[in-house]
Design a protein around this motif. Structure first.
Motif, PDB file in Angstrom:
ATOM      1  N   ARG A  13       0.843  -1.187   0.000  1.00 49.03           N
ATOM      2  CA  ARG A  13       0.000   0.000   0.000  1.00 49.03           C
ATOM      3  C   ARG A  13       0.878   1.237   0.000  1.00 49.03           C
ATOM      4  N   VAL A  14       0.467   2.195  -0.795  1.00 51.87           N
ATOM      5  CA  VAL A  14       1.152   3.479  -0.831  1.00 51.87           C
ATOM      6  C   VAL A  14       0.121   4.530  -0.460  1.00 51.87           C
ATOM      7  N   TYR A  15       0.364   5.223   0.647  1.00 50.38           N
ATOM      8  CA  TYR A  15      -0.564   6.252   1.091  1.00 50.38           C
ATOM      9  C   TYR A  15      -0.050   7.605   0.626  1.00 50.38           C
ATOM     10  N   LEU A  16      -0.914   8.338  -0.055  1.00 48.83           N
ATOM     11  CA  LEU A  16      -0.544   9.636  -0.592  1.00 48.83           C
ATOM     12  C   LEU A  16      -1.341  10.724   0.122  1.00 48.83           C
ATOM     13  N   HIS A  17      -0.652  11.753   0.537  1.00 48.71           N
ATOM     14  CA  HIS A  17      -1.313  12.869   1.206  1.00 48.71           C
ATOM     15  C   HIS A  17      -2.017  13.726   0.159  1.00 48.71           C
ATOM     16  N   PRO A  18      -3.230  14.220   0.446  1.00 50.33           N
ATOM     17  CA  PRO A  18      -3.968  15.037  -0.521  1.00 50.33           C
ATOM     18  C   PRO A  18      -3.217  16.287  -0.979  1.00 50.33           C
ATOM     19  N   ALA A  19      -2.296  16.790  -0.189  1.00 51.57           N
ATOM     20  CA  ALA A  19      -1.528  17.974  -0.576  1.00 51.57           C
ATOM     21  C   ALA A  19      -0.677  17.703  -1.817  1.00 51.57           C
ATOM     22  N   LEU A  20      -0.462  16.443  -2.122  1.00 48.50           N
ATOM     23  CA  LEU A  20       0.313  16.075  -3.304  1.00 48.50           C
ATOM     24  C   LEU A  20      -0.338  16.601  -4.583  1.00 48.50           C
ATOM     25  N   VAL A  21      -1.653  16.818  -4.536  1.00 55.41           N
ATOM     26  CA  VAL A  21      -2.396  17.329  -5.685  1.00 55.41           C
ATOM     27  C   VAL A  21      -1.796  18.646  -6.184  1.00 55.41           C
ATOM     28  N   HIS A  22      -1.266  19.432  -5.281  1.00 51.37           N
ATOM     29  CA  HIS A  22      -0.788  20.772  -5.616  1.00 51.37           C
ATOM     30  C   HIS A  22       0.711  20.839  -5.885  1.00 51.37           C
ATOM     31  N   PRO A  24       3.384  19.355  -8.481  1.00 42.86           N
ATOM     32  CA  PRO A  24       3.803  18.531  -9.621  1.00 42.86           C
ATOM     33  C   PRO A  24       5.141  17.825  -9.382  1.00 42.86           C
ATOM     34  N   GLN A  25       6.054  18.467  -8.657  1.00 48.10           N
ATOM     35  CA  GLN A  25       7.342  17.844  -8.379  1.00 48.10           C
ATOM     36  C   GLN A  25       7.169  16.601  -7.505  1.00 48.10           C
ATOM     37  N   ALA A  26       6.266  16.674  -6.533  1.00 47.62           N
ATOM     38  CA  ALA A  26       6.025  15.522  -5.665  1.00 47.62           C
ATOM     39  C   ALA A  26       5.371  14.384  -6.446  1.00 47.62           C
ATOM     40  N   VAL A  27       4.445  14.724  -7.345  1.00 53.73           N
ATOM     41  CA  VAL A  27       3.799  13.710  -8.180  1.00 53.73           C
ATOM     42  C   VAL A  27       4.849  13.006  -9.037  1.00 53.73           C
ATOM     43  N   GLU A  33       9.638   6.887  -8.196  1.00 52.96           N
ATOM     44  CA  GLU A  33      10.034   5.923  -7.164  1.00 52.96           C
ATOM     45  C   GLU A  33       9.173   4.662  -7.140  1.00 52.96           C
ATOM     46  N   THR A  34       7.909   4.760  -7.570  1.00 55.87           N
ATOM     47  CA  THR A  34       7.042   3.582  -7.544  1.00 55.87           C
ATOM     48  C   THR A  34       6.930   2.896  -8.895  1.00 55.87           C
ATOM     49  N   GLY A  35       7.284   3.626  -9.970  1.00 56.21           N
ATOM     50  CA  GLY A  35       7.116   3.076 -11.297  1.00 56.21           C
ATOM     51  C   GLY A  35       5.658   3.018 -11.716  1.00 56.21           C
ATOM     52  N   MET A  36       4.812   3.750 -11.002  1.00 51.33           N
ATOM     53  CA  MET A  36       3.388   3.780 -11.307  1.00 51.33           C
ATOM     54  C   MET A  36       2.957   5.192 -11.663  1.00 51.33           C
ATOM     55  N   LEU A  37       1.831   5.293 -12.317  1.00 51.15           N
ATOM     56  CA  LEU A  37       1.289   6.575 -12.725  1.00 51.15           C
ATOM     57  C   LEU A  37       0.396   7.110 -11.609  1.00 51.15           C
ATOM     58  N   ARG A  48      -4.764   8.552  -7.083  1.00 50.68           N
ATOM     59  CA  ARG A  48      -4.835   7.111  -7.289  1.00 50.68           C
ATOM     60  C   ARG A  48      -3.572   6.693  -8.025  1.00 50.68           C
ATOM     61  N   LEU A  49      -3.061   5.523  -7.702  1.00 49.99           N
ATOM     62  CA  LEU A  49      -1.920   4.970  -8.434  1.00 49.99           C
ATOM     63  C   LEU A  49      -2.443   3.988  -9.465  1.00 49.99           C
ATOM     64  N   ALA A  50      -1.922   4.070 -10.673  1.00 49.37           N
ATOM     65  CA  ALA A  50      -2.321   3.156 -11.739  1.00 49.37           C
ATOM     66  C   ALA A  50      -1.074   2.511 -12.320  1.00 49.37           C
ATOM     67  N   SER A  51      -1.174   1.244 -12.596  1.00 42.55           N
ATOM     68  CA  SER A  51      -0.063   0.508 -13.189  1.00 42.55           C
ATOM     69  C   SER A  51       0.195   1.014 -14.596  1.00 42.55           C
ATOM     70  N   LEU A  52       1.432   1.170 -14.954  1.00 42.23           N
ATOM     71  CA  LEU A  52       1.789   1.584 -16.301  1.00 42.23           C
ATOM     72  C   LEU A  52       1.651   0.435 -17.291  1.00 42.23           C
TER      73      LEU A  52
END
Length: 62
Positions: A13-22, A24-27, A33-37, A48-52
């Motif tokens: 599980r990867v938990y993402l903080h909602p502040a990540l929305v704002h 782009p560098q963190a996204v 680092e995860t290899g996911m979109l 949401r994380l989506a497999s590439l």
């Protein structure tokens, strides 16, 4: 008799903080680092994380 091989599938599980929305560098960093979109829906403030490789993985964080 041939040797039997198995392939392990590990899920974490990867938990993402909602502040990540704002941020782009963190996204970009999470994607690198995860290899996911990272799929961002700013209006709903969800991530949401989506497999590439097709198919969806991960969860929503609000």
């Amino acid at each position: 008799m041939q040797p039997q091989t198995t392939t392990a599938s590990l899920t974490a599980r990867v938990y993402l903080h909602p502040a990540l929305v704002h941020s782009p560098q963190a996204v970009e960093r999470v994607q690198r680092e995860t290899g996911m979109l990272v799929v961002v829906t700013p209006s709903a403030r969800t991530l949401r994380l989506a497999s590439l490789k097709g198919g969806s993985q991960g969860g929503d964080a609000a």
